[in-house]
Every structure is written in C-alpha cells, then in structure tokens.
Write a protein that holds these residues in place. Structure first.
Motif, PDB file in Angstrom:
ATOM      1  N   VAL A   1       0.859  -1.187   0.000  1.00 31.46           N
ATOM      2  CA  VAL A   1       0.000   0.000   0.000  1.00 31.46           C
ATOM      3  C   VAL A   1       0.889   1.228   0.000  1.00 31.46           C
ATOM      4  N   GLU A   2       0.409   2.277  -0.665  1.00 31.91           N
ATOM      5  CA  GLU A   2       1.074   3.580  -0.602  1.00 31.91           C
ATOM      6  C   GLU A   2       0.017   4.664  -0.588  1.00 31.91           C
ATOM      7  N   ALA A   3       0.223   5.664   0.250  1.00 28.65           N
ATOM      8  CA  ALA A   3      -0.712   6.787   0.340  1.00 28.65           C
ATOM      9  C   ALA A   3       0.063   8.076   0.596  1.00 28.65           C
ATOM     10  N   ARG A   4      -0.460   9.180   0.050  1.00 32.40           N
ATOM     11  CA  ARG A   4       0.117  10.503   0.304  1.00 32.40           C
ATOM     12  C   ARG A   4      -0.741  11.209   1.350  1.00 32.40           C
ATOM     13  N   TYR A   5      -0.084  11.639   2.424  1.00 33.85           N
ATOM     14  CA  TYR A   5      -0.742  12.376   3.504  1.00 33.85           C
ATOM     15  C   TYR A   5      -0.303  13.832   3.411  1.00 33.85           C
ATOM     16  N   GLU A   6      -1.267  14.749   3.411  1.00 33.87           N
ATOM     17  CA  GLU A   6      -0.961  16.177   3.395  1.00 33.87           C
ATOM     18  C   GLU A   6      -1.765  16.896   4.461  1.00 33.87           C
ATOM     19  N   LEU A   7      -1.054  17.705   5.235  1.00 36.40           N
ATOM     20  CA  LEU A   7      -1.664  18.535   6.267  1.00 36.40           C
ATOM     21  C   LEU A   7      -1.489  19.983   5.809  1.00 36.40           C
ATOM     22  N   GLN A   8      -2.614  20.695   5.632  1.00 32.86           N
ATOM     23  CA  GLN A   8      -2.573  22.043   5.068  1.00 32.86           C
ATOM     24  C   GLN A   8      -3.177  23.058   6.032  1.00 32.86           C
ATOM     25  N   ASN A   9      -2.505  24.201   6.155  1.00 31.41           N
ATOM     26  CA  ASN A   9      -3.008  25.320   6.938  1.00 31.41           C
ATOM     27  C   ASN A   9      -4.140  25.965   6.150  1.00 31.41           C
ATOM     28  N   ARG A  10      -5.311  26.060   6.748  1.00 30.05           N
ATOM     29  CA  ARG A  10      -6.474  26.614   6.048  1.00 30.05           C
ATOM     30  C   ARG A  10      -6.372  28.119   5.854  1.00 30.05           C
ATOM     31  N   ALA A  11      -5.676  28.814   6.729  1.00 27.14           N
ATOM     32  CA  ALA A  11      -5.616  30.273   6.660  1.00 27.14           C
ATOM     33  C   ALA A  11      -4.726  30.774   5.531  1.00 27.14           C
ATOM     34  N   ASN A  12      -3.582  30.116   5.314  1.00 32.77           N
ATOM     35  CA  ASN A  12      -2.654  30.661   4.320  1.00 32.77           C
ATOM     36  C   ASN A  12      -2.258  29.660   3.223  1.00 32.77           C
ATOM     37  N   GLY A  13      -2.742  28.432   3.288  1.00 33.70           N
ATOM     38  CA  GLY A  13      -2.466  27.445   2.248  1.00 33.70           C
ATOM     39  C   GLY A  13      -1.152  26.705   2.389  1.00 33.70           C
ATOM     40  N   ASP A  14      -0.355  27.022   3.443  1.00 36.81           N
ATOM     41  CA  ASP A  14       0.903  26.305   3.654  1.00 36.81           C
ATOM     42  C   ASP A  14       0.654  24.800   3.732  1.00 36.81           C
ATOM     43  N   ILE A  15       1.508  24.034   3.066  1.00 41.95           N
ATOM     44  CA  ILE A  15       1.490  22.579   3.230  1.00 41.95           C
ATOM     45  C   ILE A  15       2.447  22.294   4.390  1.00 41.95           C
ATOM     46  N   ILE A  16       1.879  21.991   5.532  1.00 40.51           N
ATOM     47  CA  ILE A  16       2.654  21.778   6.746  1.00 40.51           C
ATOM     48  C   ILE A  16       3.399  20.448   6.672  1.00 40.51           C
ATOM     49  N   TYR A  17       2.743  19.462   6.127  1.00 37.48           N
ATOM     50  CA  TYR A  17       3.323  18.121   6.034  1.00 37.48           C
ATOM     51  C   TYR A  17       2.819  17.481   4.751  1.00 37.48           C
ATOM     52  N   SER A  18       3.723  16.846   4.010  1.00 33.59           N
ATOM     53  CA  SER A  18       3.349  16.095   2.815  1.00 33.59           C
ATOM     54  C   SER A  18       4.334  14.952   2.658  1.00 33.59           C
ATOM     55  N   GLN A  19       3.805  13.744   2.655  1.00 32.79           N
ATOM     56  CA  GLN A  19       4.677  12.574   2.579  1.00 32.79           C
ATOM     57  C   GLN A  19       3.926  11.404   1.959  1.00 32.79           C
ATOM     58  N   ASN A  20       4.610  10.691   1.049  1.00 33.36           N
ATOM     59  CA  ASN A  20       4.094   9.413   0.572  1.00 33.36           C
ATOM     60  C   ASN A  20       4.576   8.353   1.545  1.00 33.36           C
ATOM     61  N   ILE A  21       3.661   7.568   2.056  1.00 35.65           N
ATOM     62  CA  ILE A  21       4.004   6.516   3.004  1.00 35.65           C
ATOM     63  C   ILE A  21       3.648   5.170   2.372  1.00 35.65           C
ATOM     64  N   ALA A  22       4.655   4.304   2.287  1.00 32.27           N
ATOM     65  CA  ALA A  22       4.463   2.959   1.748  1.00 32.27           C
ATOM     66  C   ALA A  22       4.545   1.959   2.898  1.00 32.27           C
ATOM     67  N   SER A  23       3.717   0.948   2.828  1.00 32.18           N
ATOM     68  CA  SER A  23       3.721  -0.092   3.858  1.00 32.18           C
ATOM     69  C   SER A  23       3.266  -1.402   3.232  1.00 32.18           C
ATOM     70  N   SER A  24       3.411  -2.453   4.008  1.00 35.13           N
ATOM     71  CA  SER A  24       2.934  -3.754   3.553  1.00 35.13           C
ATOM     72  C   SER A  24       2.337  -4.492   4.740  1.00 35.13           C
ATOM     73  N   GLY A  25       1.563  -5.496   4.430  1.00 29.93           N
ATOM     74  CA  GLY A  25       0.983  -6.368   5.440  1.00 29.93           C
ATOM     75  C   GLY A  25       1.112  -7.802   4.966  1.00 29.93           C
ATOM     76  N   THR A  26       1.720  -8.635   5.792  1.00 26.66           N
ATOM     77  CA  THR A  26       1.951 -10.034   5.412  1.00 26.66           C
ATOM     78  C   THR A  26       1.201 -10.951   6.352  1.00 26.66           C
ATOM     79  N   VAL A  27       0.563 -11.947   5.772  1.00 33.13           N
ATOM     80  CA  VAL A  27      -0.144 -12.966   6.539  1.00 33.13           C
ATOM     81  C   VAL A  27       0.471 -14.314   6.166  1.00 33.13           C
ATOM     82  N   PRO A  28       0.952 -15.063   7.167  1.00 29.17           N
ATOM     83  CA  PRO A  28       1.599 -16.346   6.871  1.00 29.17           C
ATOM     84  C   PRO A  28       0.595 -17.402   6.415  1.00 29.17           C
TER      85      PRO A  28
END
Length: 188
Positions: free
Chosen positions: A114-141
């Motif tokens: 799985v991969e998802a982009r998380y963005e946290l934006q300041n509503r008052a001025n439009g600053d992107i406070i945080y932006s990151q693509n996060i990749a992960s996996s889940g394994t089941v034996p």
C-alpha cells in the motif's frame, strides 16, 4: 487413495471453519499523545488517486469502500491520540490520497503493498505543513487460514493499518511553525 480423499475432505471442512475477516482498517494499540499540535483539524478526506497520480493499482470493486474505511480508521486513531487541540486558533485540513493498494493474486504467504500521500494544510494561508508518501505492507503467513481469500483479505487489513500507524508516528514530529511547502504569501 482413501488417505488422500480423507485429507482433501478434512482440508475442505477446515477451510470452512475460518471465517472471512471483514475489511477492518482500525489500528490497534493507538495511545494518547503527549505531543500536541496547536491546531484544530477541521476537515479530513480520503480519496483514490487518479490514474496519472497512482503508483500502482487499486482492485476493482474497492473504490467506494476503501476510502470510507480508511477515513474511519484514521479518525478513530486521531481521536484516541488527541494530538490536535480543539478550538485552537490555527485550522488545518488533512488529505489522504491512496496511491496503491496491491493485494496478492495467490500464494501461501500473502503480502499486500500500500502507498498513500498524507498532506496537512493550513487553512488560513495554504501552507502545506506536512506532505509525505508513506508505503507499507501487510503479510499474513500460510498458517493463518487454509483459504487464500481469507489470508488475502487480512493482508489488506494489515497493510492499511501499518500505513496509518506510520503516518501517526510521523505526525508526532510535525512542527506547525515550519511548513514543508510554505505558500508564496507566507514566504514574503
């Protein structure tokens, strides 16, 4: 021949004993955060990436349910963490874009990526406070369940839970005063 027939019959009966897990992205063991962000989260959205943004596929039939379950899991986790302050003067939006949800087609041990982009934006001025693509996996034996579809479904659950968990860990390092991408108006 009788032993083989008995083994096949036993395997079929045992596979019926393992119920199909529901899609459940709820992250276990989320604790209260001592780090607080001096902001109120006003809006949260979870959407699937457009084809030109995607880094992989999302299986057909999951378009409606994945974003809703992901958003519910994220909201539940943020509520448990209590990382945002209610009625803070700073207001932020959280946007999550699912870029890839790639469950396995077959196999003994099942891994979903799985991969998802998380963005946290300041509503008052439009600053992107945080932006990151996060990749992960889940394994089941292979010994989790006899039926492959059960292992596949659980691997999807684990992959998304791991992804949300990685975001929650990253959120505790966010500094609202140091946006990753300040707007032009803020930079002047």
């Amino acid at each position: 021949m009788k032993k083989l027939a008995f083994t096949v019959a036993a395997a079929a009966l045992l596979s019926a004993c393992t119920p199909m897990p529901p899609l459940n992205f709820s992250v276990p063991n989320v604790g209260y955060s001592t780090h607080k962000l001096d902001a109120e989260m006003k809006s949260m959205t979870v959407t699937l990436a457009r084809p030109d943004e995607a880094t992989g596929k999302v299986p057909a039939g999951m378009e409606g349910i994945v974003p809703a379950l992901w958003q519910t899991s994220l909201q539940e986790s943020l509520n448990k963490m209590a990382i945002f302050k209610d009625d803070a003067p700073e207001k932020v939006n959280l946007s999550v874009k699912v870029l890839k949800l790639d469950p396995p087609g077959a196999g003994f041990s099942m891994t979903t990526n799985v991969e998802a982009r998380y963005e946290l934006q300041n509503r008052a001025n439009g600053d992107i406070i945080y932006s990151q693509n996060i990749a992960s996996s889940g394994t089941v034996p292979a010994d989790y369940a006899f039926a492959g579809i059960v292992r596949m479904r659980e691997s999807v659950n684990r992959a998304v839970q791991n992804n949300v968990s990685l975001f929650l860990q990253a959120l505790e390092t966010v500094d609202l005063k140091k946006p990753m991408f300040p707007t032009q108006a803020a930079a002047k």
